[in-house]
Design a protein around this motif. Structure first.
Motif, PDB file in Angstrom:
ATOM      1  N   GLU A 158      31.523 -85.381  -1.475  1.00  0.00           N
ATOM      2  CA  GLU A 158      32.935 -85.190  -1.800  1.00  0.00           C
ATOM      3  C   GLU A 158      33.185 -85.417  -3.292  1.00  0.00           C
ATOM      4  OE1 GLU A 158      37.366 -86.876  -0.549  1.00  0.00           O
ATOM      5  OE2 GLU A 158      35.594 -87.509   0.569  1.00  0.00           O
ATOM      6  N   ASN A 159      32.563 -86.449  -3.851  1.00  0.00           N
ATOM      7  CA  ASN A 159      32.729 -86.729  -5.284  1.00  0.00           C
ATOM      8  C   ASN A 159      32.169 -85.587  -6.143  1.00  0.00           C
ATOM      9  OD1 ASN A 159      33.974 -89.196  -4.847  1.00  0.00           O
ATOM     10  ND2 ASN A 159      32.045 -90.337  -4.914  1.00  0.00           N
ATOM     11  N   ILE A 160      31.025 -85.051  -5.722  1.00  0.00           N
ATOM     12  CA  ILE A 160      30.429 -83.936  -6.463  1.00  0.00           C
ATOM     13  C   ILE A 160      31.347 -82.717  -6.412  1.00  0.00           C
ATOM     14  CG2 ILE A 160      28.522 -82.277  -6.503  1.00  0.00           C
ATOM     15  CD1 ILE A 160      26.705 -84.547  -5.465  1.00  0.00           C
ATOM     16  N   ILE A 161      31.863 -82.418  -5.223  1.00  0.00           N
ATOM     17  CA  ILE A 161      32.728 -81.249  -5.066  1.00  0.00           C
ATOM     18  C   ILE A 161      34.019 -81.431  -5.869  1.00  0.00           C
ATOM     19  CG2 ILE A 161      34.095 -79.917  -3.405  1.00  0.00           C
ATOM     20  CD1 ILE A 161      31.900 -80.651  -1.324  1.00  0.00           C
ATOM     21  N   HIS A 162      34.607 -82.614  -5.765  1.00  0.00           N
ATOM     22  CA  HIS A 162      35.844 -82.879  -6.508  1.00  0.00           C
ATOM     23  C   HIS A 162      35.604 -82.742  -8.009  1.00  0.00           C
ATOM     24  CE1 HIS A 162      39.248 -85.248  -8.141  1.00  0.00           C
ATOM     25  NE2 HIS A 162      39.877 -84.830  -7.051  1.00  0.00           N
ATOM     26  N   HIS A 163      34.468 -83.235  -8.479  1.00  0.00           N
ATOM     27  CA  HIS A 163      34.111 -83.122  -9.892  1.00  0.00           C
ATOM     28  C   HIS A 163      33.990 -81.640 -10.294  1.00  0.00           C
ATOM     29  CE1 HIS A 163      32.247 -84.209 -13.716  1.00  0.00           C
ATOM     30  NE2 HIS A 163      31.261 -83.374 -13.450  1.00  0.00           N
ATOM     31  N   GLY A 164      33.357 -80.851  -9.433  1.00  0.00           N
ATOM     32  CA  GLY A 164      33.180 -79.429  -9.723  1.00  0.00           C
ATOM     33  C   GLY A 164      34.458 -78.630  -9.649  1.00  0.00           C
ATOM     34  N   GLN A 165      35.419 -79.119  -8.874  1.00  0.00           N
ATOM     35  CA  GLN A 165      36.698 -78.423  -8.753  1.00  0.00           C
ATOM     36  C   GLN A 165      37.629 -78.719  -9.929  1.00  0.00           C
ATOM     37  OE1 GLN A 165      37.876 -79.958  -4.899  1.00  0.00           O
ATOM     38  NE2 GLN A 165      37.584 -77.947  -3.926  1.00  0.00           N
ATOM     39  N   HIS A 166      37.688 -79.990 -10.306  1.00  0.00           N
ATOM     40  CA  HIS A 166      38.740 -80.417 -11.228  1.00  0.00           C
ATOM     41  C   HIS A 166      38.262 -80.795 -12.629  1.00  0.00           C
ATOM     42  CE1 HIS A 166      41.469 -80.358  -7.826  1.00  0.00           C
ATOM     43  NE2 HIS A 166      40.597 -81.076  -7.138  1.00  0.00           N
ATOM     44  N   ARG A 167      36.968 -81.059 -12.789  1.00  0.00           N
ATOM     45  CA  ARG A 167      36.486 -81.440 -14.112  1.00  0.00           C
ATOM     46  C   ARG A 167      35.726 -80.307 -14.789  1.00  0.00           C
ATOM     47  NH1 ARG A 167      36.135 -86.937 -15.075  1.00  0.00           N
ATOM     48  NH2 ARG A 167      35.521 -86.303 -17.182  1.00  0.00           N
ATOM     49  N   THR A 168      34.734 -79.780 -14.086  1.00  0.00           N
ATOM     50  CA  THR A 168      33.907 -78.730 -14.695  1.00  0.00           C
ATOM     51  C   THR A 168      34.365 -77.324 -14.312  1.00  0.00           C
ATOM     52  OG1 THR A 168      32.313 -78.741 -12.865  1.00  0.00           O
ATOM     53  CG2 THR A 168      31.923 -80.292 -14.679  1.00  0.00           C
ATOM     54  N   LYS A 169      35.277 -77.243 -13.318  1.00  0.00           N
ATOM     55  CA  LYS A 169      35.827 -75.943 -12.889  1.00  0.00           C
ATOM     56  C   LYS A 169      34.743 -75.001 -12.360  1.00  0.00           C
ATOM     57  CE  LYS A 169      39.736 -77.399 -14.588  1.00  0.00           C
ATOM     58  NZ  LYS A 169      40.812 -77.910 -13.695  1.00  0.00           N
ATOM     59  N   GLU A 170      33.696 -75.551 -11.782  1.00  0.00           N
ATOM     60  CA  GLU A 170      32.608 -74.726 -11.246  1.00  0.00           C
ATOM     61  C   GLU A 170      32.860 -74.288  -9.804  1.00  0.00           C
ATOM     62  OE1 GLU A 170      28.522 -76.367 -12.107  1.00  0.00           O
ATOM     63  OE2 GLU A 170      29.752 -78.011 -12.877  1.00  0.00           O
ATOM     64  N   PHE A 171      33.616 -75.085  -9.045  1.00  0.00           N
ATOM     65  CA  PHE A 171      33.751 -74.833  -7.621  1.00  0.00           C
ATOM     66  C   PHE A 171      35.147 -74.316  -7.275  1.00  0.00           C
ATOM     67  CE2 PHE A 171      30.482 -78.431  -6.748  1.00  0.00           C
ATOM     68  CZ  PHE A 171      29.450 -77.572  -7.078  1.00  0.00           C
ATOM     69  N   ARG A 172      35.195 -73.557  -6.228  1.00  0.00           N
ATOM     70  CA  ARG A 172      36.452 -72.997  -5.746  1.00  0.00           C
ATOM     71  C   ARG A 172      37.398 -74.126  -5.339  1.00  0.00           C
ATOM     72  NH1 ARG A 172      34.456 -69.562  -0.698  1.00  0.00           N
ATOM     73  NH2 ARG A 172      36.686 -69.394  -0.291  1.00  0.00           N
ATOM     74  N   THR A 173      38.683 -73.904  -5.550  1.00  0.00           N
ATOM     75  CA  THR A 173      39.685 -74.932  -5.265  1.00  0.00           C
ATOM     76  C   THR A 173      40.518 -74.626  -4.028  1.00  0.00           C
ATOM     77  OG1 THR A 173      41.235 -73.846  -6.775  1.00  0.00           O
ATOM     78  CG2 THR A 173      39.872 -75.606  -7.687  1.00  0.00           C
ATOM     79  N   ASP A 174      40.168 -73.566  -3.307  1.00  0.00           N
ATOM     80  CA  ASP A 174      40.926 -73.230  -2.104  1.00  0.00           C
ATOM     81  C   ASP A 174      40.377 -73.928  -0.865  1.00  0.00           C
ATOM     82  OD1 ASP A 174      38.577 -71.768  -2.193  1.00  0.00           O
ATOM     83  OD2 ASP A 174      39.419 -70.014  -1.180  1.00  0.00           O
ATOM     84  N   VAL A 175      39.513 -74.937  -1.067  1.00  0.00           N
ATOM     85  CA  VAL A 175      39.013 -75.754   0.033  1.00  0.00           C
ATOM     86  C   VAL A 175      39.236 -77.219  -0.316  1.00  0.00           C
ATOM     87  CG1 VAL A 175      37.280 -74.101   0.808  1.00  0.00           C
ATOM     88  CG2 VAL A 175      36.671 -75.774  -0.923  1.00  0.00           C
ATOM     89  N   ASP A 176      39.480 -78.023   0.694  1.00  0.00           N
ATOM     90  CA  ASP A 176      39.652 -79.458   0.501  1.00  0.00           C
ATOM     91  C   ASP A 176      38.284 -80.108   0.311  1.00  0.00           C
ATOM     92  OD1 ASP A 176      39.687 -82.319   2.034  1.00  0.00           O
ATOM     93  OD2 ASP A 176      41.586 -81.951   0.999  1.00  0.00           O
TER      94      ASP A 176
END
Length: 216
Positions: A151-169
């Protein structure tokens, strides 16, 4: 007098070391047997027979099957944590995708040679959910640690590095990814005669890492 006390202390230490080794041997055998036959279907008497130990000796170390399961869960959890310790120290230098691939890849690598550990966790999680609250709670606590890392990795990728999609929790995605990993492991074990371990887990990892990328 002092010499006698030293000898007695040395004997106690030897007995304690021997008992600790025996406990580990019992847990190792139990993990393998439970992974192969299931927790509910395996009795303590069958386990004692499998490890060539009298039921009395087995019960001396673990009075109940619940005690044995709880101890085995704790032991494997410590092994998993030590396996990922080095990786956690390196994560700050990695991108979110690299962190995700490294975390799941390390799990794949570890379970390549200890597949029964992952199967044991999966079996315990499924079988204890409605049969033993203490064991179910213990396994959930351990699994939540790994899910929390994801979860921490995904959150980091969503909001810090902008690597991951944000349409998922991030929390739900972490559970989905870890559940997919465990499910793939158990599925491959069912088809181990015809489907190799590494290609299945590597393909799952690739699809997972690509799937969490932003849509193009």
């Amino acid at each position: 007098m002092r010499t006698g006390m030293r000898k007695a202390a040395a004997k106690r230490e030897i007995k304690q070391e021997r008992a600790a080794r025996t406990r580990l041997e019992i847990m190792e055998a139990a993990i393998t047997l439970f992974a192969r036959r299931g927790i509910l279907a395996t009795t303590m008497a069958e386990l004692a027979k499998a490890i060539r130990m009298t039921p009395g000796a087995l019960y001396w170390h673990f009075p109940t099957k619940e005690d044995l399961l709880l101890a085995a869960i704790e032991e494997l959890h410590e092994r998993f944590l030590s396996e990922f310790q080095e990786l956690s120290n390196e994560q700050r230098r990695l991108t979110a995708r690299q962190q995700l691939e490294a975390f799941l890849g390390r799990g794949q690598q570890f379970l390549r040679y200890h597949r029964e550990y992952g199967i044991f966790f999966g079996m315990v999680a499924v079988e204890s959910a409605y049969t033993n609250d203490r064991v179910a709670e213990s396994i959930r606590e351990k699994l939540e640690v790994y899910v929390g890392v994801l979860e921490n990795i995904i959150h980091h990728g969503q909001h810090r590095t902008k690597e991951f999609r944000t349409d998922v929790d991030a929390h739900v995605a972490a559970h989905s990814i870890f559940g997919g990993f465990m499910g793939t492991l158990l599925h491959q074990n069912s088809f181990r005669e015809s489907v190799a371990y590494d290609p299945v887990l590597t393909t799952w990892l690739m699809l997972t890492a690509d799937g969490i990328n932003p849509k193009r």
